[in-house]
Design a protein around this motif. Structure first.
Motif, PDB file in Angstrom:
ATOM      1  N   GLN A 107       0.958  13.895 -34.580  1.00 10.95           N
ATOM      2  CA  GLN A 107       0.229  12.966 -35.438  1.00 10.95           C
ATOM      3  C   GLN A 107      -1.024  13.668 -35.951  1.00 10.95           C
ATOM      4  O   GLN A 107      -1.663  14.429 -35.236  1.00 10.95           O
ATOM      5  N   ARG A 108      -1.371  13.403 -37.229  1.00  9.41           N
ATOM      6  CA  ARG A 108      -2.550  14.021 -37.820  1.00  9.41           C
ATOM      7  C   ARG A 108      -3.623  12.965 -38.060  1.00  9.41           C
ATOM      8  O   ARG A 108      -3.338  11.833 -38.472  1.00  9.41           O
ATOM      9  N   PHE A 109      -4.867  13.368 -37.766  1.00  3.52           N
ATOM     10  CA  PHE A 109      -6.024  12.481 -37.909  1.00  3.52           C
ATOM     11  C   PHE A 109      -7.024  13.222 -38.796  1.00  3.52           C
ATOM     12  O   PHE A 109      -7.629  14.211 -38.367  1.00  3.52           O
ATOM     13  N   ILE A 110      -7.167  12.758 -40.040  1.00  5.17           N
ATOM     14  CA  ILE A 110      -7.951  13.482 -41.042  1.00  5.17           C
ATOM     15  C   ILE A 110      -9.346  12.868 -41.159  1.00  5.17           C
ATOM     16  O   ILE A 110      -9.495  11.658 -41.385  1.00  5.17           O
ATOM     17  N   ILE A 111     -10.365  13.715 -41.007  1.00  2.00           N
ATOM     18  CA  ILE A 111     -11.763  13.280 -41.142  1.00  2.00           C
ATOM     19  C   ILE A 111     -12.264  13.703 -42.518  1.00  2.00           C
ATOM     20  O   ILE A 111     -12.175  14.879 -42.879  1.00  2.00           O
ATOM     21  N   GLN A 113     -15.314  13.983 -45.645  1.00  2.00           N
ATOM     22  CA  GLN A 113     -16.721  14.369 -45.723  1.00  2.00           C
ATOM     23  C   GLN A 113     -17.645  13.153 -45.733  1.00  2.00           C
ATOM     24  O   GLN A 113     -18.805  13.235 -45.326  1.00  2.00           O
ATOM     25  N   GLU A 114     -17.143  11.996 -46.181  1.00  2.00           N
ATOM     26  CA  GLU A 114     -17.987  10.794 -46.287  1.00  2.00           C
ATOM     27  C   GLU A 114     -18.540  10.328 -44.951  1.00  2.00           C
ATOM     28  O   GLU A 114     -19.529   9.596 -44.892  1.00  2.00           O
ATOM     29  N   THR A 115     -17.914  10.722 -43.841  1.00  2.00           N
ATOM     30  CA  THR A 115     -18.366  10.264 -42.517  1.00  2.00           C
ATOM     31  C   THR A 115     -19.522  11.091 -41.970  1.00  2.00           C
ATOM     32  O   THR A 115     -20.091  10.753 -40.931  1.00  2.00           O
ATOM     33  N   ALA A 116     -19.896  12.164 -42.665  1.00  2.00           N
ATOM     34  CA  ALA A 116     -20.853  13.127 -42.118  1.00  2.00           C
ATOM     35  C   ALA A 116     -22.197  12.505 -41.743  1.00  2.00           C
ATOM     36  O   ALA A 116     -22.810  12.880 -40.741  1.00  2.00           O
ATOM     37  N   VAL A 117     -22.670  11.546 -42.522  1.00  2.00           N
ATOM     38  CA  VAL A 117     -23.992  10.960 -42.266  1.00  2.00           C
ATOM     39  C   VAL A 117     -23.924   9.777 -41.306  1.00  2.00           C
ATOM     40  O   VAL A 117     -24.962   9.240 -40.908  1.00  2.00           O
ATOM     41  N   LEU A 118     -22.714   9.330 -40.955  1.00  2.00           N
ATOM     42  CA  LEU A 118     -22.570   8.162 -40.080  1.00  2.00           C
ATOM     43  C   LEU A 118     -22.150   8.560 -38.672  1.00  2.00           C
ATOM     44  O   LEU A 118     -22.967   8.622 -37.762  1.00  2.00           O
ATOM     45  N   ARG A 119     -20.868   8.804 -38.522  1.00  2.00           N
ATOM     46  CA  ARG A 119     -20.297   9.207 -37.243  1.00  2.00           C
ATOM     47  C   ARG A 119     -19.357  10.374 -37.550  1.00  2.00           C
ATOM     48  O   ARG A 119     -18.162  10.170 -37.772  1.00  2.00           O
ATOM     49  N   PRO A 120     -19.872  11.585 -37.554  1.00  2.00           N
ATOM     50  CA  PRO A 120     -19.131  12.714 -38.131  1.00  2.00           C
ATOM     51  C   PRO A 120     -17.969  13.227 -37.296  1.00  2.00           C
ATOM     52  O   PRO A 120     -17.155  13.987 -37.794  1.00  2.00           O
ATOM     53  N   HIS A 121     -17.886  12.823 -36.021  1.00  2.00           N
ATOM     54  CA  HIS A 121     -16.867  13.396 -35.149  1.00  2.00           C
ATOM     55  C   HIS A 121     -15.787  12.370 -34.792  1.00  2.00           C
ATOM     56  O   HIS A 121     -16.061  11.165 -34.696  1.00  2.00           O
ATOM     57  N   ALA A 122     -14.583  12.877 -34.565  1.00  2.00           N
ATOM     58  CA  ALA A 122     -13.481  12.010 -34.135  1.00  2.00           C
ATOM     59  C   ALA A 122     -12.470  12.833 -33.352  1.00  2.00           C
ATOM     60  O   ALA A 122     -12.236  14.010 -33.656  1.00  2.00           O
ATOM     61  N   VAL A 123     -11.898  12.217 -32.340  1.00  2.00           N
ATOM     62  CA  VAL A 123     -10.835  12.841 -31.537  1.00  2.00           C
ATOM     63  C   VAL A 123      -9.765  11.775 -31.306  1.00  2.00           C
ATOM     64  O   VAL A 123     -10.030  10.579 -31.442  1.00  2.00           O
ATOM     65  N   GLU A 289      -3.354  16.252 -33.903  1.00  2.00           N
ATOM     66  CA  GLU A 289      -4.045  17.270 -34.694  1.00  2.00           C
ATOM     67  C   GLU A 289      -5.135  16.609 -35.526  1.00  2.00           C
ATOM     68  O   GLU A 289      -4.854  15.751 -36.361  1.00  2.00           O
ATOM     69  N   VAL A 290      -6.383  16.994 -35.252  1.00  2.00           N
ATOM     70  CA  VAL A 290      -7.527  16.449 -35.990  1.00  2.00           C
ATOM     71  C   VAL A 290      -7.937  17.462 -37.061  1.00  2.00           C
ATOM     72  O   VAL A 290      -8.208  18.628 -36.749  1.00  2.00           O
ATOM     73  N   VAL A 291      -7.977  17.006 -38.311  1.00  2.00           N
ATOM     74  CA  VAL A 291      -8.345  17.869 -39.435  1.00  2.00           C
ATOM     75  C   VAL A 291      -9.792  17.569 -39.828  1.00  2.00           C
ATOM     76  O   VAL A 291     -10.124  16.443 -40.218  1.00  2.00           O
ATOM     77  N   CYS A 292     -10.655  18.568 -39.699  1.00  2.00           N
ATOM     78  CA  CYS A 292     -12.082  18.404 -40.004  1.00  2.00           C
ATOM     79  C   CYS A 292     -12.319  18.481 -41.512  1.00  2.00           C
ATOM     80  O   CYS A 292     -11.466  18.977 -42.266  1.00  2.00           O
ATOM     81  N   PRO A 293     -13.488  18.018 -41.972  1.00  2.00           N
ATOM     82  CA  PRO A 293     -13.772  18.041 -43.416  1.00  2.00           C
ATOM     83  C   PRO A 293     -13.703  19.432 -44.036  1.00  2.00           C
ATOM     84  O   PRO A 293     -13.394  19.564 -45.224  1.00  2.00           O
ATOM     85  N   ASP A 294     -13.990  20.468 -43.242  1.00  2.00           N
ATOM     86  CA  ASP A 294     -13.950  21.831 -43.784  1.00  2.00           C
ATOM     87  C   ASP A 294     -12.542  22.424 -43.789  1.00  2.00           C
ATOM     88  O   ASP A 294     -12.343  23.589 -44.156  1.00  2.00           O
ATOM     89  N   GLY A 295     -11.548  21.647 -43.363  1.00  2.00           N
ATOM     90  CA  GLY A 295     -10.174  22.116 -43.366  1.00  2.00           C
ATOM     91  C   GLY A 295      -9.690  22.693 -42.053  1.00  2.00           C
ATOM     92  O   GLY A 295      -8.490  22.903 -41.857  1.00  2.00           O
ATOM     93  N   SER A 296     -10.606  22.942 -41.118  1.00  2.00           N
ATOM     94  CA  SER A 296     -10.218  23.466 -39.807  1.00  2.00           C
ATOM     95  C   SER A 296      -9.522  22.376 -39.004  1.00  2.00           C
ATOM     96  O   SER A 296      -9.745  21.176 -39.223  1.00  2.00           O
TER      97      SER A 296
END
Length: 589
Positions: A107-111, A113-123, A289-296
């Motif tokens: 399963q993929r969990f995509i983060i 860029q809009e979340t950066a100023v609120l709650r930027p992390h997710a697992v 699989e968590v996909v960060c805003p920078d693509g990592s």
């Protein structure tokens, strides 16, 4: 310390043995816990709401167990039972594994860029083929709440969302949108609402209103969607009703959004390790699989094991025991810390599991060794260095004065060290800017805004609360006040003072004056202008004009006494005359 409530019969069934209350209390002590209370749901409701409300409540016996604040693995029945069984050597500590999806596509969990100023992390993670019973389900929900109140700091650091994976489809997107652009049916509600409407609705909710402040002033709210646009949750407030879990749920998708990534990893690890034992393949967790805003990309949960090296001699010295390295390794293994002797001298290799995030230093390993050995089994020894303890001179003087003032007919009061700005300024006819008060940067209540600079307001408030008692009222307090002082390393200092008040139909200045003379007699300070003490007329907004005196001792001002100004008396809701004494006792040491 967090308190965990577990049903006694369910606990004993899981442990495979019945204990008496005394036996279980002793077991808890040995394991570093405390059996705080033995009660029932009916007793709790009866005590808090009365017998009428308690009618029909459950009589099932509950054990309330105090758990160390950093032992998140003991916040539910599953973790508690597992820990006790390993401690009693009935089972071995399980090994937790992260596994891939059966079809090879996690399963993929995509983060975004809009979340950066609120709650930027997710697992996120998946518990696959799990079997719930009512008790397991209740424990699952309760663990979320315990973690929210503990390590998650009331959802401000981490918010947990749990969903029935079979009702939604990935990939999942974690983003942020304007409140009016968010519309979904929240948990246990019948209609869809916008986020703005939900915030208004939950302001009156006894449970959720405490979390609204986290995001309500933000222009965008965090939101999680599945691939079909179905809302999973609006963290950290509420989950969507569409994906709510039930007793029939077989696959659970767990997501944690956070401002602190480390905390989020710990919380996710705790959730999955505690309940993975109910999966078809026990103690296995499907990765996401968590996909960060920078693509990592990152795979979660971490379920990271790490190894630490420590010498047996170090443990023996710090704990005060004499055990072999092999024996110490066995003791640590009983605490879910798998340990083995390396063969190099008395070196021990300790494996820290993902459930033991509290172990961050060698001293934590030593503590667990001491716990497994038994604190009561550690032999008492005399310290190698002898020291002679004495009471601090200032405290000794304070105690002696307290006894004498009580003998003089005054009653001791103990008031709060914090007070409002109004108490030490406006009510006393002074300006807060002129005081040397230490301010609390983020006061929780208007009653506790500053540290007191005088004991007088506390005594006057005590008089006001007891003014129905027979007159006269004679109170005193000997305690510290806090004053700003740029010469100290912290910018403030404590100052021990004596304050006394006399409240009656007449001012009673002679009573307070007599008390001053008695105190000076006890301090062996004679009435003299040269080497003793004397009083001289003074002016102070606290006191009535012409009824105020300054106390001079050895050429320095050490306090004041007089009849309180009527305005001061009225501001403290008093109606009778009152005289007061305020004296700095530190110069008399």
């Amino acid at each position: 310390m967090p308190t965990v409530s577990v049903k006694r019969d369910l606990l004993f069934q899981a442990l495979g043995k019945k204990y008496t209350d005394e036996e279980f209390d002793e077991l808890c002590f040995e394991f570093g816990l405390e059996l705080d209370e033995i009660t029932s749901e009916k007793d709790i409701i009866s005590r808090e709401q009365g017998d009428v409300r308690a009618a029909g409540a459950s009589d099932v016996v509950l054990y309330k167990i105090d758990v160390p604040a950093n032992r998140y693995d003991l916040l539910c029945l599953e973790g508690l039972v597992r820990g006790l069984q390993v401690f009693k050597q009935k089972i071995e500590a399980p090994y937790y594994r992260r596994v891939g999806a059966t079809d090879g596509k996690p399963q993929r969990f995509i983060i975004t860029q809009e979340t950066a100023v609120l709650r930027p992390h997710a697992v996120a993670a998946v518990l696959r083929n799990i079997t719930f019973t009512q008790e397991r389900y209740d424990s699952f929900i309760e663990l979320q709440e315990k973690l929210h109140q503990n390590i998650c700091r009331k959802r401000s650091l981490v918010a947990i969302g749990t969903h029935d994976l079979d009702t939604i489809s990935g990939p999942f997107t974690y983003t942020a949108k304007a409140p009016d652009d968010i519309c979904f049916k929240p948990l246990n509600q019948k209609e869809e609402s916008t986020a703005t409407e939900l915030m208004r609705l939950y302001k009156n909710d006894s449970h959720l209103r405490h979390y609204l402040h986290i995001i309500e002033d933000e222009p965008h709210y965090p939101i999680i969607y599945d691939s079909n646009g179905v809302v999973l949750s609006m963290p950290p407030i509420i989950n969507g009703d569409h994906s709510k879990i039930s007793l029939k749920t077989k696959n659970v998708f767990i997501e944690c959004t956070a401002t602190d990534l480390t905390k989020a990893k710990i919380v996710l690890d705790m959730m999955v390790t505690m309940f993975s034992e109910y999966c078809a393949k026990p103690f296995t967790v499907e990765e996401v699989e968590v996909v960060c805003p920078d693509g990592s990309t990152c795979l979660y949960p971490d379920l990271a094991y790490r190894k630490e090296l420590i010498s047996g001699d170090t443990i023996n010295q710090k704990v005060g025991i004499k055990e072999s390295a092999e024996s110490l390794a066995r003791l640590l293994t009983r605490m879910c810390l798998k340990a083995e002797v390396t063969g190099k001298a008395d070196e021990i290799e300790v494996e820290i599991p993902p459930t033991r995030s509290d172990v961050i230093h060698a001293c934590d390993i030593m503590e667990d060794a001491a716990m497994a050995y038994g604190f009561n089994n550690i032999a008492r020894t005399k310290p190698k260095t002898y020291t002679i303890a004495n009471q601090l001179p200032l405290n000794k003087l304070s105690e002696l004065l307290r006894l004498e003032l009580a003998a003089a007919g005054f009653t001791e009061a103990l008031t709060f060290a914090l007070c409002s700005q109004e108490d030490i300024a406006d009510k006393l006819g002074k300006k807060i800017s002129d005081s040397r008060a230490v301010h609390i940067s983020n006061p929780k209540t208007a009653e506790f805004q500053v540290a007191r600079t005088t004991l007088l307001p506390g005594l006057l408030k005590t008089l006001a609360a007891n003014r129905k008692l027979p007159l006269p009222l004679k109170l005193f307090e000997i305690s510290d006040v806090v004053l700003k002082d740029d010469t100290t390393d912290v910018g403030a200092r404590n100052n021990r003072r004596l304050c006394a008040v006399f409240y009656n139909k007449i001012p009673g200045f002679e009573v307070i004056h007599g008390l001053l003379d008695r105190v000076m007699q006890l301090l062996d300070v004679k009435p003299s202008r040269d080497q003793g003490y004397y009083i001289q007329a003074a002016s102070d907004s606290i006191f009535f004009p012409g009824r105020c005196a300054e106390i001079i001792s050895h050429g320095k001002s050490v306090g004041c006494l007089g009849v309180l100004h009527p305005d001061v008396i009225n501001r403290f809701e008093l109606t009778m005359p009152c005289s007061a004494l305020d004296l700095d006792i530190e110069p008399f040491l």
